[in-house]
Each structure stands twice: as structure tokens, then as C-alpha cells.
Design an enzyme around this catalytic site. Structure first.
Site, PDB file in Angstrom:
ATOM      1  CE  LYS A  60      -2.390   3.567   1.643  1.00 18.30           C
ATOM      2  NZ  LYS A  60      -1.988   4.742   2.472  1.00 18.30           N
ATOM      3  N   GLY A 115      -0.607   8.266  -0.687  1.00 20.88           N
ATOM      4  CA  GLY A 115      -0.613   9.324  -1.685  1.00 20.88           C
ATOM      5  C   GLY A 115       0.438  10.386  -1.438  1.00 20.88           C
ATOM      6  N   GLY A 174      -4.345  11.064  -0.945  1.00 24.48           N
ATOM      7  CA  GLY A 174      -5.061  11.932  -0.021  1.00 24.48           C
ATOM      8  C   GLY A 174      -4.814  13.410  -0.194  1.00 24.48           C
ATOM      9  CG  ASP A 186      -4.139   2.873   4.912  1.00 26.84           C
ATOM     10  OD1 ASP A 186      -2.993   2.519   4.592  1.00 26.84           O
ATOM     11  OD2 ASP A 186      -4.415   4.041   5.226  1.00 26.84           O
ATOM     12  CE  LYS A 226      -0.628   5.105   6.886  1.00 31.13           C
ATOM     13  NZ  LYS A 226      -1.736   5.993   6.501  1.00 31.13           N
TER      14      LYS A 226
END
Length: 268
Positions: free
Chosen positions: A6, A9, A41, A167, A223
Site C-alpha cells: 500500500k 498518496g 489523499g 489502507d 492503517k
């Protein structure tokens, strides 16, 4: 053995950052099958503000109306995804850009009303929670030597697009793929404890305590929940790491999340 990465951004904010992330992805992909899920984000926040709208979050999850969803799709499925796929290709990798709508890999249900850690009830709007992920397309692509790069846009059973936290989607895919390794890379060096220092190791029980006690907050809640989902799905090698200036996300400094040998045996 598949690795799910992951990518926050905040690691894709400009051309230099995208090139650096792409180079690290190419190195990681050389070690085995890799699936990348990315957010965006801050770029989404900037896009919303450029449209005269103010971003809203609850426990790290974006409150999403139709205008916000349009910004999310434009940034994630458009600029960020395409730029990252192109940079991976330029670095010698073989990447394919996807969203959760492709092959229904991000099939989700609308969350609707959400209960925050503090107990408040909030309507998140057009936000999805993965519910029945289809991963055949990801297996096919990784089997052919490609790196699927998935923008965190979900889709419901009727074909309506939904905003899915990156996430959350990554943790769900890691579990559905029965990945060997799940890496969450962002701007911070792992989970920060009450002393302001990075926590080197966490157990599942410690994750639960941090969330319930309020020690974890904002984006870290999502997360840790993603890591918990991956753990419950049988993933045993999990890390939350800093992705800035790294040559290999797998070796980056951060927080490692471990299960006991007996639990690992039950999950395998």
C-alpha cells in the site's frame, strides 16, 4: 508468494516522488509477485479546495459526497495512477493500472452510518467497504509478470463507484490474495508510540489496545485496521514503514507486526 504494497498518496505528490516510488517498486517486484494499492489523499484535498470544497475526515476516513467522489476518481484513477504506471514502465518494470472497478477487484458495499472510535455516529456518504473481492484478475496479471497498480476506487454490485480508503482496500486484497507479505508505506516511520518514538514491534493484541485506548488516531486507525484485516486473513509478514527515500520498501524502517508461531501455524 505475493506481496501487497500500500503506497500512501503523500509518496506520489510530484514527479520526483513518483519516480522514486516507481524505482523502489521495480526493485521489490524483482523479488516476486507484487500488487500495489495507492491512495492520493493530499492531491485529492488540493483538488477539492481548487473546486471550492473543504475535505472532511472521520477516524482517517474521507466523508464523500458526489462532488468529493468526482475529485477522488479524477485524481486517483486519472493523474496518480497513470503517472505511477508510466514511471514504473520507464524504470524497467511491467505495470498495469487498475481501479477497484476492473474485474470487480474492489467490489464494496456502501458504509453509510459509521461509528467512530469515540462512539459518534457519522454518515460517510459515498464510501465503500470491500465485501466480496474478486482477485482472479490480480492472480492472472501477476502470473504473467505484471505489477497491478490499483487506485483505491471501489464499485458496488450495481456498478456505482465508491470511495474506498486505500489502507482498507489494500488490507482486504492482502487477505483475499492470501499474500505472504503486506507492506504499508507512507510518510511516517511506522507507528508512533506515546513517547513520540517509532514502535519497533506490535502484536495483534497491542493493535487492538492502541485502537481502543485512543493511542492510535486519524489515519493510523485505518492503517492498523488494515493490518488487522490482513492478519485475520492469514498474512503473517506485515510492516508499516516510511516510504520516503527508500530503495526497497521491504527493508524500510518502521513497525513490524508479528503473530506468535502457534497463531501463524493456525493461519497457514
Amino acid at each position: 508468494m505475493i506481496t501487497v504494497l500500500k503506497l500512501g498518496g503523500e509518496l506520489l505528490e510530484d514527479a520526483a516522488a513518483i519516480d522514486a516510488a516507481a524505482a523502489a517498486i521495480v526493485r521489490l517486484a524483482a523479488t516476486g509477485p507484487l500488487v500495489v494499492v495507492h491512495g492520493g489523499g493530499r492531491a485529492i484535498d488540493a483538488e477539492l479546495r481548487a473546486r471550492g470544497l473543504e475535505p472532511r475526515f472521520v477516524d482517517g476516513l474521507r466523508v464523500t459526497d458526489s462532488d468529493a467522489l468526482d475529485a477522488v476518481v479524477s485524481v486517483l484513477a486519472g493523474r496518480n495512477n497513470t503517472a505511477l504506471v508510466a514511471a514504473i514502465g520507464a524504470g524497467g518494470g511491467r505495470a498495469v493500472g487498475l481501479t477497484g472497478a476492473d474485474g470487480f477487484i474492489g467490489r464494496s458495499k456502501r458504509v453509510g452510518m459509521f461509528t467512530t472510535v469515540s462512539g459518534e455516529r457519522v454518515d460517510l456518504g459515498l464510501v465503500g467497504q470491500p465485501d466480496a473481492t474478486e482477485v482472479a484478475l490480480l492472480h492472472s496479471l501477476t502470473g504473467l509478470g505484471y505489477v497491478p497498480v490499483v487506485a483505491s476506487v471501489g464499485v458496488d454490485a450495481t456498478g456505482k463507484l465508491l470511495n474506498v480508503n486505500a489502507d482498507t482496500l489494500a488490507g482486504h486484497l492482502a487477505a483475499a490474495l492470501r499474500a505472504h507479505r503486506f507492506i504499508v508505506a507512507g510518510a511516517t516511520a511506522g507507528v508512533i508510540g506515546t513517547d513520540g518514538q517509532t514502535v519497533a514491534h506490535l502484536t495483534p493484541e497491542e493493535i487492538d489496545r492502541m485502537t481502543e485506548s485512543g493511542t492510535a488516531h486519524s489515519g493510523m486507525i485505518a492503517k492498523l485496521a488494515a493490518c488487522r484485516r490482513a492478519l485475520d486473513g492469514g498474512v503473517v509478514d506485515i510492516a508499516i514503514v516510511s516510504g520516503r527515500g527508500v530503495e526497497d520498501f521491504a527493508d524500510a524502517k518502521g513497525t513490524r507486526i508479528h503473530v506468535s508461531a502457534s497463531a501463524a501455524g493456525r493461519q497457514s
